[in-house]
Design a protein around this motif. Structure first.
Motif, PDB file in Angstrom:
ATOM      1  N   ARG A 217       0.818  -1.212   0.000  1.00 60.47           N
ATOM      2  CA  ARG A 217       0.000   0.000   0.000  1.00 60.47           C
ATOM      3  C   ARG A 217       0.850   1.260   0.000  1.00 60.47           C
ATOM      4  N   THR A 218       2.086   1.149   0.459  1.00 66.91           N
ATOM      5  CA  THR A 218       2.991   2.300   0.482  1.00 66.91           C
ATOM      6  C   THR A 218       4.309   1.901  -0.183  1.00 66.91           C
ATOM      7  N   PHE A 219       4.653   2.594  -1.258  1.00 69.46           N
ATOM      8  CA  PHE A 219       5.889   2.287  -1.960  1.00 69.46           C
ATOM      9  C   PHE A 219       6.408   3.535  -2.661  1.00 69.46           C
ATOM     10  N   ALA A 220       7.686   3.495  -3.020  1.00 73.68           N
ATOM     11  CA  ALA A 220       8.320   4.614  -3.724  1.00 73.68           C
ATOM     12  C   ALA A 220       8.894   4.117  -5.036  1.00 73.68           C
ATOM     13  N   VAL A 221       8.924   4.999  -6.034  1.00 74.11           N
ATOM     14  CA  VAL A 221       9.478   4.680  -7.344  1.00 74.11           C
ATOM     15  C   VAL A 221      10.542   5.722  -7.678  1.00 74.11           C
ATOM     16  N   LEU A 222      11.713   5.266  -8.082  1.00 74.06           N
ATOM     17  CA  LEU A 222      12.774   6.166  -8.533  1.00 74.06           C
ATOM     18  C   LEU A 222      13.206   5.724  -9.917  1.00 74.06           C
ATOM     19  N   GLY A 227      15.977  11.798 -17.943  1.00 72.75           N
ATOM     20  CA  GLY A 227      15.566  12.592 -16.788  1.00 72.75           C
ATOM     21  C   GLY A 227      15.541  11.691 -15.569  1.00 72.75           C
ATOM     22  N   VAL A 228      15.295  12.269 -14.411  1.00 72.72           N
ATOM     23  CA  VAL A 228      15.144  11.467 -13.192  1.00 72.72           C
ATOM     24  C   VAL A 228      13.832  11.869 -12.531  1.00 72.72           C
ATOM     25  N   ALA A 229      13.293  10.977 -11.735  1.00 74.59           N
ATOM     26  CA  ALA A 229      12.043  11.297 -11.039  1.00 74.59           C
ATOM     27  C   ALA A 229      11.880  10.402  -9.826  1.00 74.59           C
ATOM     28  N   ILE A 230      11.103  10.886  -8.892  1.00 77.89           N
ATOM     29  CA  ILE A 230      10.755  10.145  -7.686  1.00 77.89           C
ATOM     30  C   ILE A 230       9.260  10.280  -7.487  1.00 77.89           C
ATOM     31  N   ALA A 231       8.594   9.195  -7.182  1.00 83.05           N
ATOM     32  CA  ALA A 231       7.167   9.258  -6.864  1.00 83.05           C
ATOM     33  C   ALA A 231       6.896   8.344  -5.685  1.00 83.05           C
ATOM     34  N   THR A 232       5.927   8.706  -4.866  1.00 89.04           N
ATOM     35  CA  THR A 232       5.590   7.892  -3.707  1.00 89.04           C
ATOM     36  C   THR A 232       4.087   7.671  -3.635  1.00 89.04           C
ATOM     37  N   LEU A 315      24.670   7.325  -5.921  1.00 82.80           N
ATOM     38  CA  LEU A 315      23.780   8.489  -6.007  1.00 82.80           C
ATOM     39  C   LEU A 315      22.322   8.064  -5.919  1.00 82.80           C
ATOM     40  N   LEU A 316      21.984   7.003  -6.634  1.00 81.05           N
ATOM     41  CA  LEU A 316      20.611   6.499  -6.588  1.00 81.05           C
ATOM     42  C   LEU A 316      20.254   6.007  -5.186  1.00 81.05           C
ATOM     43  N   ALA A 317      21.218   5.347  -4.521  1.00 78.72           N
ATOM     44  CA  ALA A 317      20.969   4.851  -3.161  1.00 78.72           C
ATOM     45  C   ALA A 317      20.752   5.999  -2.182  1.00 78.72           C
ATOM     46  N   ARG A 318      21.493   7.095  -2.346  1.00 79.95           N
ATOM     47  CA  ARG A 318      21.306   8.251  -1.447  1.00 79.95           C
ATOM     48  C   ARG A 318      19.921   8.854  -1.625  1.00 79.95           C
ATOM     49  N   ALA A 319      19.490   8.963  -2.871  1.00 82.49           N
ATOM     50  CA  ALA A 319      18.147   9.485  -3.106  1.00 82.49           C
ATOM     51  C   ALA A 319      17.099   8.552  -2.512  1.00 82.49           C
ATOM     52  N   ALA A 320      17.277   7.250  -2.715  1.00 84.59           N
ATOM     53  CA  ALA A 320      16.315   6.280  -2.185  1.00 84.59           C
ATOM     54  C   ALA A 320      16.280   6.302  -0.663  1.00 84.59           C
ATOM     55  N   SER A 321      17.446   6.424  -0.027  1.00 82.21           N
ATOM     56  CA  SER A 321      17.477   6.423   1.442  1.00 82.21           C
ATOM     57  C   SER A 321      16.776   7.653   2.004  1.00 82.21           C
ATOM     58  N   ALA A 322      16.885   8.788   1.303  1.00 81.71           N
ATOM     59  CA  ALA A 322      16.186   9.997   1.756  1.00 81.71           C
ATOM     60  C   ALA A 322      14.679   9.808   1.670  1.00 81.71           C
ATOM     61  N   VAL A 327       9.226   8.708   4.026  1.00 85.94           N
ATOM     62  CA  VAL A 327       7.952   8.037   3.740  1.00 85.94           C
ATOM     63  C   VAL A 327       7.823   6.691   4.441  1.00 85.94           C
ATOM     64  N   ASP A 328       8.949   6.022   4.727  1.00 82.40           N
ATOM     65  CA  ASP A 328       8.949   4.694   5.336  1.00 82.40           C
ATOM     66  C   ASP A 328       8.115   3.713   4.516  1.00 82.40           C
ATOM     67  N   PRO A 329       8.434   3.533   3.227  1.00 85.34           N
ATOM     68  CA  PRO A 329       7.638   2.646   2.390  1.00 85.34           C
ATOM     69  C   PRO A 329       7.916   1.173   2.670  1.00 85.34           C
TER      70      PRO A 329
END
Length: 393
Positions: A217-222, A227-232, A315-322, A327-329
């Motif tokens: 029910r709770t997840f994040a997409v990077l 381009g780059v994007a983040i969605a939750t 770099l991707l891991a740093r963005a994901a960890s933030a 959000v605590d997905p």
């Protein structure tokens, strides 16, 4: 039945002569619930939606008569009366077309009402002016319409800022700096309802409705690439924010520049930045680009190129960890054209990510999107499905 329920049943919005109308707000709520959460009995529908038994009976009868629902075998519970679950009719139900627009191609797919692909098509995009893009999207959609009946709507997704699912306010990928009424342009060409959305928002809606969203029910997409994007998605709903830009600008800090300024995710992880770093470090020549780097990393395992891939993974891991910290997905989904470089870096991404998390979050589920644009085109179809069924998503 209350007056409000009676009024809701009486409302109707036409979607075209080829597809029977869903009816009013109550019928749409019933249909939407079955579509999202699967078969259930009339009694369960009434309890979930807060509707009286006569209202549910009337709404489901109308939907059954129109061919939108189908009855399943009667179930006899351990206690209480036997119940007959209802489900959405898929085989003979409406179809939807989704089109994902890139800078040089249109990826189109026709799907069921569940967003399951039936046929896909890829055609080159001949130009990036608004008229050229509208023509470029309409061409494969028309081809699919010629082979599939009962199409109820079209969704188009594009990298850019999109307003009200009707207009593209800007798109740096296509060079659009002024608003473009893309939905209007496509409706003029297709004579069908059209919805337009940001490409990652549409893709995440697709994941939420018919993919990972069914398990988490709770997840994040990077995503990383041109381009780059983040969605939750939090508790089943995509976070969009006041300006509908939540995560889409890629402005999350992932390091520090040589001048001591914050290094932003989009500055560091997009393809152009990866290529520029590789050239600065002597890994790539002046005329070489991401395809050459990919050869050096994936095929040749050249040490300098692997170091660039490892840096991208970090770099991707740093963005994901933030994102995880905020959000605590339950899960993180990764995708994009340069994910093959991250995979080639071995366990660098996962090791960096889990090391940055507290123990309670280290069981985070990691998933990866497919390498093609099918998932993105399906997401575009899902926004058309959402517009068709109406309500909150």
């Amino acid at each position: 039945m209350s007056g409000a329920e009676e009024s809701a049943l009486g409302e109707s919005t036409s979607v075209g002569s080829a597809v029977p109308d869903l009816g009013g707000a109550t019928a749409r709520a019933v249909y939407r619930d079955l579509l999202r959460f699967g078969p259930r009995s009339r009694r369960d529908l009434g309890e979930r939606l807060g509707l009286s038994a006569p209202t549910v009976t009337r709404a489901t009868r109308e939907l059954l008569e129109a061919g939108h629902l189908r009855p399943l075998d009667t179930v006899s519970p351990a206690r209480g009366r036997p119940q007959q679950p209802l489900d959405v009719e898929v085989e003979h139900g409406p179809r939807f077309v989704g089109a994902k627009v890139t800078a040089d191609a249109v990826h189109a797919v026709v799907t069921t009402v569940h967003g399951e692909p039936i046929e896909d098509l890829v055609v080159p995009l001949e130009g990036t002016t608004p008229e050229a893009v509208a023509d470029g999207v309409a061409a494969p959609v028309r081809e699919l319409l010629g082979r599939h009946e009962r199409v109820a709507g079209v969704g188009a997704s594009i990298g850019g800022v999109v307003g009200e699912r009707r207009r593209v306010d800007s798109s740096w990928i296509l060079g659009w700096e002024e608003p473009v009424p893309l939905a209007d342009l496509l409706e003029q060409r297709l004579d069908l309802p059209v919805a337009v959305d940001n490409d990652i928002a549409a893709m995440v809606h697709g994941l939420n409705w018919g993919g990972i969203g069914r398990a988490h029910r709770t997840f994040a997409v990077l995503t990383i690439g041109v381009g780059v994007a983040i969605a939750t998605v939090v508790e089943g709903r995509l976070l969009e924010g006041r300006s509908h830009l939540a995560g889409l600008t890629g402005r999350l800090p992932v390091g520090t520049t040589a001048d001591g300024e914050p290094l932003l995710f989009w500055q560091a992880a997009r393809t152009a930045a990866v290529v520029e770093r590789a050239r600065e470090h002597g890994v790539l020549g002046a005329g070489e680009g991401i395809d050459r780097l990919r050869e050096l990393v994936v095929r040749d395992r050249e040490p300098g190129a692997l170091a660039e891939a490892e840096e991208l993974a970090r770099l991707l891991a740093r963005a994901a960890s933030a994102v995880v910290a905020v959000v605590d997905p339950e899960a993180v989904v990764l995708g994009g054209e340069t994910m093959d470089l991250v995979r080639a870096a071995g366990g660098v991404f996962e090791d960096t990510l889990r090391a940055a998390l507290p123990a309670a979050q280290r069981d985070l589920v990691l998933r990866e999107l497919g390498e093609d644009f099918d998932q993105w085109a399906r997401g575009a179809a899902v926004i058309a499905i959402q517009e068709y069924v109406g309500g909150e998503w």
